[in-house]
Design a protein around this motif. Structure first.
Motif, PDB file in Angstrom:
ATOM      1  N   SER A  14      -8.277  -3.420   2.685  1.00  0.00           N
ATOM      2  CA  SER A  14      -7.552  -3.911   3.863  1.00  0.00           C
ATOM      3  C   SER A  14      -6.567  -4.996   3.449  1.00  0.00           C
ATOM      4  O   SER A  14      -5.440  -5.042   3.949  1.00  0.00           O
ATOM      5  N   ARG A  15      -6.993  -5.853   2.528  1.00  0.00           N
ATOM      6  CA  ARG A  15      -6.076  -6.909   2.073  1.00  0.00           C
ATOM      7  C   ARG A  15      -4.921  -6.305   1.273  1.00  0.00           C
ATOM      8  O   ARG A  15      -3.795  -6.773   1.370  1.00  0.00           O
ATOM      9  N   ASP A  16      -5.209  -5.248   0.495  1.00  0.00           N
ATOM     10  CA  ASP A  16      -4.140  -4.578  -0.258  1.00  0.00           C
ATOM     11  C   ASP A  16      -3.108  -4.007   0.707  1.00  0.00           C
ATOM     12  O   ASP A  16      -1.901  -4.163   0.514  1.00  0.00           O
ATOM     13  N   VAL A  17      -3.595  -3.337   1.745  1.00  0.00           N
ATOM     14  CA  VAL A  17      -2.678  -2.695   2.673  1.00  0.00           C
ATOM     15  C   VAL A  17      -1.883  -3.765   3.435  1.00  0.00           C
ATOM     16  O   VAL A  17      -0.691  -3.630   3.664  1.00  0.00           O
ATOM     17  N   LEU A  18      -2.544  -4.870   3.746  1.00  0.00           N
ATOM     18  CA  LEU A  18      -1.836  -5.956   4.424  1.00  0.00           C
ATOM     19  C   LEU A  18      -0.769  -6.547   3.503  1.00  0.00           C
ATOM     20  O   LEU A  18       0.344  -6.849   3.944  1.00  0.00           O
ATOM     21  N   ALA A  19      -1.112  -6.684   2.228  1.00  0.00           N
ATOM     22  CA  ALA A  19      -0.131  -7.209   1.272  1.00  0.00           C
ATOM     23  C   ALA A  19       1.104  -6.318   1.264  1.00  0.00           C
ATOM     24  O   ALA A  19       2.240  -6.796   1.212  1.00  0.00           O
TER      25      ALA A  19
END
Ligand code: HEC
Length: 119
Positions: A107-112
């Motif tokens: 989720s953090r990767d996609v947000l990045a």
């Protein structure tokens, strides 16, 4: 194994470490953002672009009712990471919840990656 061999191998390990460090430094975005942009892009294309559009402009597949958010718009960009992660985890009307399919770090990767859109 001769000692020259051992030195050669040790050198090769050092050089590849240096090369790797150099490549990693060439990606300032991946360092400043907590998630990994490249991995996030893959996840976004696979899971999100259908609705949000390939560039995140909200121009993908439209359902009846609420249109997919334009992720490049200032209204999204000024929201906090926590707020957007909550939407990604829990979903919204017309947006599926991703917490069952994307791990915390995905989720953090996609947000990045979302944070790179519209820049
Ligand atoms: C089935 C279509 C659909 C898919 C797939 C989808 N979304 Fe959404 N998304 C929406 C809709 C519709 C909204 C707007 C909901 C609202 O505002 O009520 C939204 C809103 C959002 C928001 C909130 C924007 C804001 O300004 O608050 C974020 C962030 C977001 N989506 C990210 C993602 C990510 C990341 C993925 C992939 C993991 C994804 N979405 C997949 C339909 C979708």
């Amino acid at each position: 194994m001769t000692s020259e061999w051992r030195i050669g191998i040790a050198l090769a390990v050092c050089v590849s470490g240096l090369l790797y460090g150099g490549i990693a430094q060439g990606e300032p975005e991946a360092k400043t953002l907590r998630g990994n942009v490249a991995r996030g892009k893959t996840l976004f294309v696979r899971n999100c672009a259908g609705c949000h559009g390939p560039g995140g402009g909200g121009d993908g597949y439209r359902l009846l009712g609420q249109d997919p958010a334009n992720l490049t718009a200032p209204s999204t960009r000024k929201k906090s990471d926590a707020e957007l992660l909550k939407t990604i985890h829990n979903g919204k009307p017309n947006m599926p919840a991703w917490k069952g399919n994307l791990s915390e770090s995905q989720s953090r990767d996609v947000l990045a990656y979302v944070r790179t859109l519209g820049k």
